[in-house]
Design an enzyme around this catalytic site. Structure first.
Site, PDB file in Angstrom:
ATOM      1  N   SER A   1       4.730   4.156   2.356  1.00  0.00           N
ATOM      2  CA  SER A   1       4.212   2.885   1.836  1.00  0.00           C
ATOM      3  C   SER A   1       4.604   1.793   2.820  1.00  0.00           C
ATOM      4  O   SER A   1       5.425   1.990   3.710  1.00  0.00           O
ATOM      5  CB  SER A   1       4.757   2.582   0.438  1.00  0.00           C
ATOM      6  OG  SER A   1       6.136   2.266   0.500  1.00  0.00           O
ATOM      7  N   LYS A   2       4.019   0.643   2.635  1.00  0.00           N
ATOM      8  CA  LYS A   2       4.359  -0.515   3.465  1.00  0.00           C
ATOM      9  C   LYS A   2       3.911  -1.763   2.737  1.00  0.00           C
ATOM     10  O   LYS A   2       2.909  -1.754   2.003  1.00  0.00           O
ATOM     11  CB  LYS A   2       3.660  -0.446   4.834  1.00  0.00           C
ATOM     12  CG  LYS A   2       4.461  -1.064   5.964  1.00  0.00           C
ATOM     13  CD  LYS A   2       5.654  -0.200   6.324  1.00  0.00           C
ATOM     14  CE  LYS A   2       6.362  -0.693   7.586  1.00  0.00           C
ATOM     15  NZ  LYS A   2       7.497   0.181   7.937  1.00  0.00           N
ATOM     16  N   GLY A   3       4.647  -2.839   2.944  1.00  0.00           N
ATOM     17  CA  GLY A   3       4.255  -4.122   2.390  1.00  0.00           C
ATOM     18  C   GLY A   3       4.171  -5.160   3.490  1.00  0.00           C
ATOM     19  O   GLY A   3       4.923  -5.109   4.471  1.00  0.00           O
TER      20      GLY A   3
ATOM     21  N   ASP B   1      12.145  -4.443   7.018  1.00  0.00           N
ATOM     22  CA  ASP B   1      11.252  -4.351   8.169  1.00  0.00           C
ATOM     23  C   ASP B   1      11.361  -5.687   8.888  1.00  0.00           C
ATOM     24  O   ASP B   1      12.265  -6.478   8.617  1.00  0.00           O
ATOM     25  CB  ASP B   1       9.815  -4.040   7.719  1.00  0.00           C
ATOM     26  CG  ASP B   1       8.986  -3.378   8.816  1.00  0.00           C
ATOM     27  OD1 ASP B   1       8.857  -3.987   9.899  1.00  0.00           O
ATOM     28  OD2 ASP B   1       8.460  -2.277   8.605  1.00  0.00           O
TER      29      ASP B   1
ATOM     30  N   VAL C   1       0.852  -1.187   0.000  1.00  0.00           N
ATOM     31  CA  VAL C   1       0.000   0.000   0.000  1.00  0.00           C
ATOM     32  C   VAL C   1       0.885   1.233   0.000  1.00  0.00           C
ATOM     33  O   VAL C   1       1.837   1.324   0.781  1.00  0.00           O
ATOM     34  CB  VAL C   1      -0.917   0.029   1.248  1.00  0.00           C
ATOM     35  CG1 VAL C   1      -1.766   1.307   1.271  1.00  0.00           C
ATOM     36  CG2 VAL C   1      -1.809  -1.210   1.282  1.00  0.00           C
TER      37      VAL C   1
END
Length: 779
Positions: free
Chosen positions: A326-328, A377, A275
């Site tokens: 953003s991040k996954g 992360d 996202v």
């Protein structure tokens, strides 16, 4: 993905055909048995089979197949075409499915679509909740949303969604036809044909579904079809199925800020999202594990919500760099908790499928190039090198910037090696001490996160205070006279926990060390600890022992370690704070409620989103170097082949990155401190307001005509880019090589931050006009 070859066996008159399949071991499960089911479903049988395993990790099958008719060759080719779908699906999901009722591609579609529906069913077409929420206060809407989410987890499990979907194989076949009509690269239909079939499907669903819930489940698959903008579903070679979604289907009640883009990826071992909230964005990729079935069920039901909130938090944090947030997320399937690297590789490769366009096997409804920048992360810190190298092997133009957190040998700027995050944290500490005219060496400090970690080790190296206590994974080290700094630095250099501390270096009878495995330990003063682990976990709440410490810098620890239920331990019985100052290094150590309580009662506190942005700033400038340099320059000037002798450019670039980090951290500190002197708003709220103002102004600048002023554009970019980078490649070359979307992001972020940091939160549109006049006039 699997590679196939189909060869007619000579002398068999077309009745026998050899199917050769090769794939990498341990990247799929029960593939051979699934292949057997597949060719039998196509009316084929085998005369002999051969399996070969190679030392390079590959495995191959040779199957000799025959059929009863004259179309054996065509049937085997159909099997070969469907093999990639079989490969990406977990075999356990296909055991009870009748392949004669639903083809393998239709099964794959149903598998992916049902997972989409499970994630978003409550956000699609829930008009009753949306109407009710409009008549309630925001606080009550929050309560109602939590109740609704709990009911969703209990009542609408993933297995129930799949059960409903697979109860209607004929409807699933029609839904798959609609998906193909919209997205097949060769056999797609017109918009009018897609719309007509969609209306026919919705009517058919209402007619055949047995309940309103089943109508919603099946209708949500139509929503999925409509909002896919591009997918690798029809690629002949793939390792997982990825879809770029148009996020406009998301309910504003559930998701008040609509993301810019959502990627949805499903593989045999995992499912995940990516996202981002603006076009140019960067954030980490997180692997989520589940310790048991209950944890997995909870993680499945909240996967997108977690990803959304992480990305939104990152968006607010990335306020003064070009990339937004953003991040996954990669949620490992229940039976594949050990497959983190396999899942990560498939996730990345499937995202690349949708970035490497145009592609004759992908129909692209979006039509615009997209840039994704991935960072480390939880669970992926060691995978960034592979992702960058893999992007290079697939000829991705921006492979040099595709990931951050890489090792120095392939052009990365490791945060921990250079203490990038700690450098911004320490600027806030120094800022407080400067304002209050305090000497750092006289300050007593508590630190969570020990000398073995990134933040903990670099905090020890960079600071000059009197550290009284350190809490890390091994236990608690406490010395009221100040822990021996030489010994601490030795541990920090060697990245060792406090269990390796030389106990002869403790100063007196009041000092101690308690390790997590200790039991029935007697502290100085006679207190007996039953379990060292419990003492370690709650040491930051030891009011009597910590009272009188000046500074608390959390560099590690669990999120929400201090919340509304235990914040009272931050104060003595007579109401005095046990810490005068708190600078949050670790993310989310305090809840917002706890922060507000502490500030209200006199603690000087700066929250994580302000203090620990050094890491994201470093990563942003790592991305910029990769975009500005060509391959030859990148290999020569950014790749450290000899650890003892980095390239001169690399060393200078790192120094300039550090200078930028410290300058930006001090600028934010000064603005927050100045705002705090003129208002009663807590600093933790001012941080959010600062982020919101900068992000809003950034968006306005990027969308304005200011960018068309070429002289202004050159001035801003020249000031924002580290000088050595401009000197090496030249400003004109840099403006050509770096994508325009990224240059616009640099332009907007730099001007927005300069204005807000200089003029403050209350400066309005006229203030910006005056600022721009001053800025353009300055030489």
């Amino acid at each position: 993905g699997p590679v196939t070859r189909v060869v007619a066996v000579s002398g068999s008159e077309g009745r026998e055909v050899r199917l050769l399949v090769a794939y990498r071991r341990e990247t799929t499960q029960l593939f051979f048995s699934g292949l057997t089911e597949l060719y039998r479903a196509h009316g084929l049988h085998s005369t002999r089979k051969y399996v070969e395993t190679f030392s390079n990790g590959l495995r191959s099958f040779s199957l000799y197949l025959y059929g009863k008719g004259d179309d054996t060759l065509e049937r085997v080719r159909a099997v070969a075409a469907e093999l990639s779908m079989l490969y990406v699906l977990p075999r356990l999901e296909l055991v009870d499915i009748d392949l004669s009722a639903l083809s393998v591609p239709a099964n794959a579609y149903a598998f992916v679509a049902s997972k989409f529906v499970h994630q978003f069913l409550s956000s699609i077409g829930d008009s009753e909740f949306q109407s009710l929420s409009q008549s309630l206060s925001s606080q009550l809407v929050g309560v109602l949303s939590k109740v609704r989410a709990g009911l969703k987890r209990e009542a609408m499990t993933e297995s129930r969604v799949e059960s409903i979907a697979y109860s209607y194989p004929a409807l699933l076949t029609r839904l798959f036809e609609h998906f193909c009509l919209r997205h097949h690269p060769e056999r797609h239909g017109s918009e009018a044909e897609c719309a007509a079939l969609e209306q026919e499907l919705l009517s058919l669903i209402r007619k055949e579904a047995a309940s309103e819930l089943e109508v919603r489940v099946l209708s949500s698959m139509v929503v999925f079809n409509r909002h896919v903008l591009k997918t690798n579903f029809f690629k002949s070679s793939k390792v997982a199925i990825s879809c770029r979604l148009d996020p406009s289907f998301l309910s504003l009640v559930d998701y008040p800020v609509t993301p810019y883009a959502v990627f949805f990826v499903v593989g045999a071992e995992f499912r995940g999202f990516h996202v981002r909230f603006v076009d140019v964005a960067r954030g980490g990729i997180r692997v989520i594990r589940s310790r048991n079935s209950a944890a997995f069920a909870a993680n499945v039901s909240t996967l997108f919500d977690e990803n959304y909130n992480l990305a939104l938090t990152q968006q607010r944090k990335n306020k003064d760099i070009p990339e937004g947030g953003s991040k996954g997320t990669i949620l490992l399937s229940r039976k594949h908790q050990e497959k983190a690297l396999v899942a990560f590789k498939k996730y990345v490769d499937s995202l690349l499928d949708l970035l490497l366009l145009p592609d004759p096997e992908v129909r692209d409804h979006l039509g615009d190039d997209e840039l994704l920048f991935l960072g480390p992360d939880e669970g992926t810190a060691d995978f960034m090198n592979w992702a960058s190298e893999h992007a290079c092997s697939r000829d991705y133009k921006y492979w040099r910037s595709f990931t951050t957190g890489k090792s120095r040998s392939i052009g990365g700027i490791p945060h921990d090696f250079y203490g990038m995050t700690t450098r911004s944290i320490h600027q806030f500490v120094l800022g407080i001490l400067d304002k209050l005219h305090l000497d750092e060496s006289s300050i007593k400090k508590l630190q969570t996160g020990g000398p073995d970690g990134d933040l903990g080790s670099n905090e020890i190296k960079i600071s000059k205070d009197k550290t009284v206590a350190i809490v890390d994974g091994s236990g608690v080290l406490y010395d009221p006279e100040g822990i021996d700094r030489t010994e601490l630095r030795r541990l920090a250099e060697q990245r060792q926990m406090v269990c390796h501390f030389d106990m002869s270096k403790l100063s007196g009878d009041s000092a101690f060390r308690v390790l997590v495995d200790d039991k029935d330990v007697t502290l100085p003063g006679g207190r007996v600890l039953e379990k060292g682990l419990l003492f370690r976990n709650t040491f930051h709440l030891e009011t009597d022992m910590l009272a009188g410490i000046d500074l608390f810098v959390p560099c590690g620890g669990r999120p929400a370690a201090v919340d509304r239920n235990n914040v009272h331990f931050m104060f003595t019985e007579d109401g005095r704070p046990i810490f005068r100052f708190v600078v949050e290094g670790a993310n989310l150590f305090f809840t917002q409620e706890a922060r507000l309580e502490m500030e209200q009662r006199g603690v000087v506190l700066f929250k994580d989103a302000s203090a620990n942005k050094g890491g994201v700033t470093s990563s942003s400038l790592e991305v910029l170097a990769g975009l500005a340099l060509d391959d030859a320059q990148f290999r020569e000037h950014m790749m450290v082949k000899d650890a003892a002798n980095p390239p001169p450019f690399y060393e200078r670039y790192v120094r300039e990155v550090i200078e930028i980090i410290e300058a930006r951290a001090r600028a934010e500190f000064e603005r927050l401190w100045a705002e705090k002197q003129t208002c009663s708003t807590p600093s933790c709220v001012l941080t959010d307001e600062l982020s919101n103002k900068i992000n809003a102004l950034n968006a306005s600048i990027v969308g304005s005509r200011l960018w068309e002023n070429k002289a202004l554009r050159r001035k801003v970019v020249a000031e924002a880019v580290p000088p050595c980078l401009t000197e090496l490649v030249g400003l004109d070359t840099l403006l050509v090589r770096v994508p325009e979307s990224y240059l616009r992001a640099i332009f907007g972020a730099y001007l927005a931050c300069r204005f807000v940091y200089d003029k403050g939160l209350n400066a309005g549109e006229f203030g910006f006009f005056e600022f721009m006049e001053e800025y353009t006039a300055a030489k």
